[in-house]
Design an enzyme around this catalytic site. Structure first.
Site, mmCIF file in Angstrom:
data_model
loop_
_atom_site.group_PDB
_atom_site.id
_atom_site.type_symbol
_atom_site.label_atom_id
_atom_site.label_comp_id
_atom_site.label_asym_id
_atom_site.label_seq_id
_atom_site.Cartn_x
_atom_site.Cartn_y
_atom_site.Cartn_z
ATOM 1 N N ARG A 282 0.689 -1.201 0.054
ATOM 2 C CA ARG A 282 -0.069 -0.057 -0.031
ATOM 3 C C ARG A 282 0.888 1.225 -0.062
ATOM 4 N NH1 ARG A 282 -0.759 -2.679 4.567
ATOM 5 N NH2 ARG A 282 -2.864 -3.296 3.866
ATOM 6 N N ASN B 179 8.592 9.538 27.051
ATOM 7 C CA ASN B 179 7.407 8.420 27.313
ATOM 8 C C ASN B 179 7.921 7.231 26.385
ATOM 9 O OD1 ASN B 179 6.244 10.337 29.210
ATOM 10 N ND2 ASN B 179 5.327 11.485 27.171
ATOM 11 N N TYR C 24 12.062 7.051 15.051
ATOM 12 C CA TYR C 24 12.170 7.315 13.683
ATOM 13 C C TYR C 24 13.165 8.196 12.916
ATOM 14 C CZ TYR C 24 9.499 7.742 9.080
ATOM 15 O OH TYR C 24 9.580 7.727 7.467
ATOM 16 N N LEU D 49 10.331 11.297 23.775
ATOM 17 C CA LEU D 49 11.397 10.579 24.141
ATOM 18 C C LEU D 49 11.047 10.265 25.602
ATOM 19 C CD1 LEU D 49 14.098 8.790 23.526
ATOM 20 C CD2 LEU D 49 15.283 10.862 23.801
#
Length: 445
Positions: free
Chosen positions: A216, A298, A350, A296
């Site tokens: 996708r 959490n 990420y 960061l």
């Protein structure tokens, strides 16, 4: 994914309404369609030196209307600035001012392309200043253009001519509709390697290409685009995406491979599948990726480790397998992100993984070159997908207003077009680089 906003602000009474309300009015970008002209009008080549002559001959060979001076009322398809011979800041002035005078004649969807050489620490200070000055000129100019026009540059390493294969291919890409969302970027031609296609509409003819994360979104767009350009596709995704993966594979007349790329033997499984089903492997597109966003403070280990495993560590392992297989001419393109360049709140994991991809590409380039291959990365910015389409229209509109030139997000196709170019043999002289596809904005992931 495109929505109705572009159409509303570019047609009928809603166009005038948008103007009166001061809403951003992005232009409909000129994207590639088979059979369309390379540029929407004559091409003006400005500057002197060897590159100007070489560029003129190349453009004439493509059957374009080429001129050496701007003038008249006719709309121009492109301006090409030959700045390869600059030795001091003053050498830029006349070409820059002549370009400025010609910009009012640039057609919607037109292109500005600079041809120059990168600054080097061994240069005389004046030469280095002039060469680096071209960068500022080009990127600022890109922010001034309107009507979907873009400005990009080609940097020629010392000894590389403007008509070298990859320089020619880069010029063709940047002039064409394939580069619609590439703006304010530079491609460096580091060697004379590269082989131009017999057919510019089918540059991947005869190639076998693996696309991970193909079920996708951007991955599916990559599979479709590479297939359009002549490649046979191996579409790879996790077993959970099996139905969607099969649909994409059938659409592009390729094969589907259900595989978790984090498996330690994923590279060998891909190699075996490609060889057994298609006889060889020429292109690998590392598109598979995930996000697990959290500040960061959490962040937990599961979120951090899963993102690194999918986005980066899997690519490292697969590349080791591909290098060990001694595949001649293999070209790899990895998906990075502008988050890995500028950072993004709540995306430390990420951003770290995507910055890591760019580091991996730089460090792997020499090993790929030894095998007559290459590796590069594409860093998308804000790309409008099914996920971003769920963002409220007002929020998306504000986001577009932060994009200084094109005033819109890109489409998955825009990322796929850049990948298709870098995956081609014509890009053989481009290695270890990251090309941003972001409309000259660092917004988005």
């Amino acid at each position: 994914m495109a929505d109705n906003y572009l159409k509303l602000v570019n047609s009928g009474f809603t166009k005038e309404l948008a103007k009166s309300l001061g809403l951003p009015r992005p232009s409909i970008l000129r994207r590639y369609r088979r059979g369309q002209p390379l540029v929407p009008g004559p091409v003006v080549v400005l500057g002197a030196g060897s590159a100007a002559h070489e560029l003129t001959e190349t453009l004439l060979g493509w059957g374009l209307d080429v001129r050496r001076h701007a003038g008249g009322s006719e709309k121009l398809g492109a301006l090409i600035l030959a700045l390869d011979a600059v030795e001091a800041p003053g050498d830029i002035s006349s070409i820059a001012l002549e370009t400025g005078a010609a910009l009012r004649s640039l057609a919607p969807g037109g292109r500005v392309v600079t041809i120059s050489r990168p600054a080097d620490a061994t240069d005389a200070p004046a030469r280095s200043a002039a060469r680096q000055g071209v960068t500022g000129l080009l990127r600022s100019l890109g922010r001034e253009l309107r009507g979907g026009a873009t400005a990009n540059g080609i940097l020629l390493a010392e000894g590389i001519r403007a008509d070298a294969p990859s320089a020619t291919a880069a010029l063709h890409f940047l002039l064409s509709g394939r580069s619609a969302y590439v703006d304010g970027q530079f491609l460096t031609i580091e060697s004379a390697r590269g082989e131009l296609p017999a057919d510019w509409d089918q540059p991947l003819s005869g190639k076998v290409a693996v696309v991970t994360g193909a079920a996708r979104g951007i991955g599916a767009a990559i599979a479709r685009t590479l297939h359009r350009d002549g490649a046979t596709i191996v579409a790879v995704d996790v077993p959970q995406a099996g139905d969607a993966l099969a649909k994409v594979a059938n659409e592009v007349e390729g094969t589907a491979l259900q595989l978790d790329v984090t498996r330690h033997d994923a590279g060998q499984i891909i190699l075996d599948h490609a060889r057994q089903r298609h006889g060889h492997l020429d292109i690998v597109i590392h598109n598979a990726g995930i996000t697990r966003d959290k500040l960061l403070a959490n962040m937990d280990a599961a979120r951090w480790d899963s993102v690194m495993a999918v986005n980066l560590e899997s690519q490292l392992r697969m590349n080791e397998a591909f290098l060990a297989a001694e595949l001649p001419g293999l070209r790899i393109v990895s998906l990075a992100s502008t988050s890995g360049i500028a950072g993004n709140r709540g995306q430390t994991n990420y951003a770290a993984s995507k910055a890591g991809v760019m580091g991996m590409v730089v460090a792997t380039a020499s090993a790929m070159a030894e095998r007559d291959g290459g590796i590069n990365a594409v860093a998308p910015g804000f790309i409008e997908t099914e996920m971003t389409a769920k963002i409220p229209v007002a929020t998306r509109t504000v986001g577009r207003m932060l994009m200084p030139s094109l005033m819109q997000g890109g489409q998955p196709l825009d990322v796929a077009e850049a990948i298709g170019f870098l995956a081609s043999d014509a890009a053989g002289g481009i290695n270890g680089q990251t090309l941003r596809v972001c409309g000259q904005s660092l917004v988005g992931a």
